[in-house]
Design an enzyme around this catalytic site. Sequence first.
Site, short mmCIF file in Angstrom:
data_model
loop_
_atom_site.label_atom_id
_atom_site.label_comp_id
_atom_site.label_asym_id
_atom_site.label_seq_id
_atom_site.Cartn_x
_atom_site.Cartn_y
_atom_site.Cartn_z
N CYS A 107 0.82 -1.21 0.00
CA CYS A 107 0.00 0.00 0.00
C CYS A 107 0.86 1.27 0.00
O CYS A 107 1.46 1.61 -1.01
CB CYS A 107 -0.98 -0.04 1.17
SG CYS A 107 -2.36 1.12 1.00
N HIS A 123 -3.94 -5.22 -0.08
CA HIS A 123 -3.67 -5.75 1.27
C HIS A 123 -3.73 -7.27 1.31
O HIS A 123 -4.79 -7.86 1.55
CB HIS A 123 -4.68 -5.17 2.27
CG HIS A 123 -4.50 -3.71 2.52
ND1 HIS A 123 -3.71 -3.23 3.54
CD2 HIS A 123 -4.97 -2.63 1.87
CE1 HIS A 123 -3.72 -1.89 3.52
NE2 HIS A 123 -4.47 -1.52 2.51
N GLU A 165 -2.71 -8.98 3.64
CA GLU A 165 -2.87 -9.35 5.05
C GLU A 165 -4.31 -9.20 5.53
O GLU A 165 -4.58 -9.36 6.72
CB GLU A 165 -1.95 -8.49 5.92
CG GLU A 165 -2.48 -7.11 6.28
CD GLU A 165 -2.51 -6.12 5.13
OE1 GLU A 165 -2.98 -4.99 5.31
OE2 GLU A 165 -2.06 -6.46 4.03
#
Length: 394
Positions: A259, A352, A354
């Site tokens: 990001c 993302h 994660e």
Amino acid sequence: MSAPSPAVLVLEDGRVFEGESYGAVGETVGEAVFSTGMTGYQETFTDPSYHRQVVVMTAPHIGNTGVNTQDMESRRIWVAGLVVRDPAIRPSNWRSQGDLQTALAEHGVVGISGVDTRALTRHIRDRGAMRAGIFSGQVALESVQSLLARVHAAPQMAGSALAGEVTTQQEYVVEPVGEHRLTVAALDLGIKGTTPALMAERGIRVHVLPAATSFDRVRELAPDGVFFSNGPGDPATADGEIDLLRQVLDARIPFFGICFGNQLLGRALGLDTYKLPFGHRGLNQPVLDRATGKVEVTTHNHGFAIAWPGGDTTQPVDTAYGQARVSHVALNDNVVEGLTCTDIPAFSVQYHPEAAAGPHDASYLFDRFVETMTQAPHDPPRDAGTEGKGDQDA
């Protein structure tokens, strides 16, 4: 809980939405953005990347699963304000430890409910992300002109340096699960708790560092890799972090960015960044991985993106660190969603992998980071005499 008070949402362009207070009563100003996720709202609200943003949830029913301590991605709720249409009367989930409205009030987050979020989202999509204020209680009774003046007085997101406001103040370590295989220095620009946890699952000891950490400190840790996290603000303001990253690239220490970290890799390579009209936010964004040809459904939260020279993202560009390519691209609008360097061990993605609430299509990127580190030489320089771009020719 007391009855809700009147509330108004005032946009920078003068449009007004009326509703009722939700969460803390008072006033807040930030950049109005919309998130299309239909689940995982607690992960969204506790993501430091949403610092100074008023988040409009496009899903009409919010709060039905309550809140719990396990789904906190950081130490607090970071959104500047929250706009919802139909808040849950009470949570109903076996993991719930409390209700969202109480959590918002405890964290001082001013929200508004009863808003036609579909109309509001269409307005932002057509006019672009803009500053907005939520005003509830007595202040909501003031004139629109007075409230609009407060919105206009607030700083814009473009030009804002915010990583220093959300980063950890002290270093800390997340120990590996099982055998210690690798060590990573992770720069906290607004890191989510799931990120070091996923690395730890892969045998990585993660040293989470403040945003202002020097390269000397990184070098002391002798990491197998360096990671730059997600975070809020304009990447064009991150001069210190970009300087650190260039020293990491000079030293050929394997690098992975997510990001904000992706945007900073782009700027470290000499590329520009720009502000998107309304950004990408939500859990349902299609991205093409050009290395595999696979389309991933991914989670996003970014209002800035990398400007690719010439506009043709299929073509590589030459940088001071060799060739760089666009590794991932957004299928909705062709925005650059990932970079990979041909001549140094560095890559990044704009989205993302994660994402705790899912989807998990992109979790393989942590395995790719492990592979990059295990294939790279394990002798990062320990003294200033071994630094410099000249090392790239060795």
